[in-house]
Design an enzyme around this catalytic site. Structure first.
Site, PDB file in Angstrom:
ATOM      1  N   PHE A 209      23.322   7.164  31.580  1.00 21.48           N
ATOM      2  CA  PHE A 209      22.990   7.268  32.989  1.00 21.48           C
ATOM      3  C   PHE A 209      22.077   8.467  33.216  1.00 21.48           C
ATOM      4  CE2 PHE A 209      23.458   7.950  37.513  1.00 21.48           C
ATOM      5  CZ  PHE A 209      23.344   6.652  37.973  1.00 21.48           C
TER       6      PHE A 209
ATOM      7  N   GLU B  63       8.463   0.305  39.451  1.00 18.44           N
ATOM      8  CA  GLU B  63       9.905   0.546  39.384  1.00 18.44           C
ATOM      9  C   GLU B  63      10.178   1.881  38.719  1.00 18.44           C
ATOM     10  OE1 GLU B  63      12.710  -0.211  40.337  1.00 18.44           O
ATOM     11  OE2 GLU B  63      13.116  -2.351  40.449  1.00 18.44           O
ATOM     12  N   ASP B  64      11.296   2.495  39.098  1.00 15.07           N
ATOM     13  CA  ASP B  64      11.715   3.715  38.419  1.00 15.07           C
ATOM     14  C   ASP B  64      12.330   3.376  37.072  1.00 15.07           C
ATOM     15  OD1 ASP B  64      13.768   2.402  39.679  1.00 15.07           O
ATOM     16  OD2 ASP B  64      14.677   4.176  40.587  1.00 15.07           O
TER      17      ASP B  64
ATOM     18  N   ARG C  34      18.091  13.804  43.025  1.00 14.13           N
ATOM     19  CA  ARG C  34      16.773  13.174  43.117  1.00 14.13           C
ATOM     20  C   ARG C  34      15.660  14.217  43.024  1.00 14.13           C
ATOM     21  NH1 ARG C  34      17.300   7.791  44.675  1.00 14.13           N
ATOM     22  NH2 ARG C  34      18.909   7.308  46.192  1.00 14.13           N
TER      23      ARG C  34
ATOM     24  N   ASP D 156      17.045  -1.727  34.159  1.00 18.17           N
ATOM     25  CA  ASP D 156      18.285  -1.627  33.402  1.00 18.17           C
ATOM     26  C   ASP D 156      18.689  -3.052  32.983  1.00 18.17           C
ATOM     27  OD1 ASP D 156      20.806  -0.930  32.545  1.00 18.17           O
ATOM     28  OD2 ASP D 156      21.547  -0.244  34.460  1.00 18.17           O
TER      29      ASP D 156
END
Ligand code: 5GP
Ligand code: MG
Length: 484
Positions: A446, A393-394, A459, A397
């Site tokens: 964020f 996973e990046d 990105r 959260d």
């Protein structure tokens, strides 16, 4: 008339009076439960209601049971009290030896020996059970059972009336909102009439992630030194995650007050997990899915760089080393959830020293196409049965995406399943999933870059940075004001 029969008559008189008075539905239920316990001369009594999926029973009102016992968790409906749920009277003579009891040890500590359970019905449909707990071994008589059934029937009437009032209130409040908006996962006996639209939105978000929820499940008594006790009812309970969620999105003025209550709750009930969801967190949560006030904010600037490109590379190579050691002699399958993960996946894989397969899956996000049900829009093509799967996973959260994806992968019977995430935004966690490898723990901000986007931008950045949120919001408002 015998002494006991007189007692039952008196109890029913008192109940009739209470039901005919101007008190709330939950106060009526509490009164009924208390009156029943007193008249039967038992230690305690509890009303348990089925959730809408009819899978679990939760305590809706109780008398004489300790907080600890009530907090034991939810009873699985199919395992317990089948007779009562099928509409019959059920007696358990000795809790210690009866296999139908799910929490035997706790019941023993609570000094519960015998139990009497009767169904609670609304218009013939079982919606829960009413249960009496005795400290001593006790055979309940037919007269006692009959009395208890009468109380259960009255509870059914109260619930039905409460439901009617709720529906009426909702219809009046709904104005031009179609009633179908009322969420299907709401409680059987209490169609959720949310105090605030943000609560409803949150409930729909949970539905989307198939996280079971109960709206305003219970009230906590908060005692304060030298002050009158207060009641505090968290907005949600998520049974599978065992956390309460209190949303402070309503009025900013109430936030301090709520914070105070939550602090007190944590002091008095240390074993209770409660999360506060503030307006800011909530708006961000929704914005992530393209909803809410922050959704349309077009951001331009990138703020502070949190992790430079070399720092990322160094950490990724360390993670790859750990992974390679742990999977020595195996041939793991790396699975990534698109799209944010593609940079991390590509780098991680190139640093691995064990052979590995790679595959990706994609899911539709809340608010995206696919409506209310989570959809895996692209599934892993490789056969995972018997494989050592490493989910990559990046960023984790709330953990909702991850728990969903893990459930999906588990269903394919891998030999093992671990999780490797580059970023861990731990303080925002709702679904507490276990992470085996973590690159960096990150603050509640964020982030963009290295695969992470903001509305498909950024990105391509080789580093990970914060968004310049405040400034851009102001800027976007300024833009609107300018003519032309
Ligand atoms: P969760 O379900 O854990 O709340 O969300 C996980 C997903 O939300 C991530 O895979 C990612 O797509 C997105 N996400 C969460 N936090 C951030 C963030 O700070 N920046 C970006 N760009 N995406 C995020
Ligand atoms: Mg992701």
């Amino acid at each position: 008339m015998g002494k006991q029969a007189l007692g039952f008559n008196k109890a029913l008189d008192d109940i009739a009076e209470a039901l005919n008075s101007d008190i709330t539905t939950s106060e009526k239920l509490r009164f009924l439960v208390k009156a029943a316990a007193r008249a039967l001369g038992v230690k305690g009594c509890s009303l348990m209601l089925l959730d809408v999926q009819r899978k679990r029973l939760f305590h809706a009102a109780s008398q004489g049971l300790s907080e600890r016992y009530l907090r034991k968790g939810f009873l699985e409906a199919e395992k317990s009290l089948t007779e009562a749920l099928e509409g019959r009277v059920e007696t358990i003579f000795d809790v210690a030896t009866d296999p139908r009891i799910q929490f035997q040890e706790l019941a023993r500590q609570e000094r519960i020996v015998s139990m009497l359970s009767v169904p609670v019905k609304i218009k013939g449909e079982v919606v829960g059970i009413l249960r009496a707990y005795s400290r001593t071994q006790r055979e309940f008589t037919v007269v006692e059972e009959q009395f208890f059934i009468s109380v259960a029937n009255l509870i059914g009437v109260v619930l039905e009336l409460g439901r009617f009032n709720e529906t009426e209130k909702q219809l009046m409040e709904a104005k031009d909102e179609p009633p179908s908006l009322l969420t299907p996962l709401s409680l059987q006996v209490k169609p959720a009439s949310f105090a605030h639209p943000s609560e409803e939105e949150f409930a729909r978000l949970l539905d989307f992630y198939q996280i079971e929820w109960i709206y305003e499940p219970r009230s906590f008594v908060l005692e304060w030194e030298g002050k009158a006790a207060e009641m505090f009812t968290p907005d949600f309970y998520l049974p599978a995650l065992d956390i309460y969620v209190e949303m402070t999105t309503l009025k900013p003025g109430l936030t301090t007050e709520k914070n105070r209550k939550v602090r007190r709750l944590r002091e008095l009930y240390p074993e209770v997990n409660i999360k506060l969801l503030a307006r800011r967190d909530y708006d961000r949560l929704l914005a992530k899915y393209g909803h809410g006030p922050l959704a349309g904010v077009k951001t331009r600037g990138v703020g502070r760089v949190l992790f430079s490109a070399p720092k990322i590379q160094k950490r990724v190579s360390q993670l790859a080393k750990e992974v390679s050691q742990d999977y020595e002699g195996h041939h793991p399958v790396l699975v990534g959830v698109l799209r944010g993960v593609f940079c991390f996946m590509a780098d991680l894989m190139r640093y691995l020293t064990v052979p590995a397969d790679v595959d990706f899956m994609a899911i539709s996000y809340y608010g995206g196409e696919g409506g209310k049900a989570v959809r895996v829009t692209m599934d892993v093509g490789i056969e995972l049965e018997g494989c050592h799967v490493l989910l990559v996973e990046d960023i984790v959260d709330t953990g909702m995406t991850l728990s969903l994806v893990l459930n999906h992968l588990k269903a394919r019977n891998p030999a093992s399943l671990r999780v490797c995430t580059l970023l861990d935004k731990r303080i925002r966690r709702l679904a507490d999933v276990h992470l085996d490898y973590v690159g960096f723990e990150v603050p509640d901000e964020f982030l963009v870059g290295y695969g992470l986007d903001y509305q498909e931008e950024y990105r391509n950045l080789p580093f990970i940075a914060l968004m310049e949120e405040e400034k851009t919001q102001r800027r976007s408002r300024d833009t609107k004001k300018r003519p032309g």
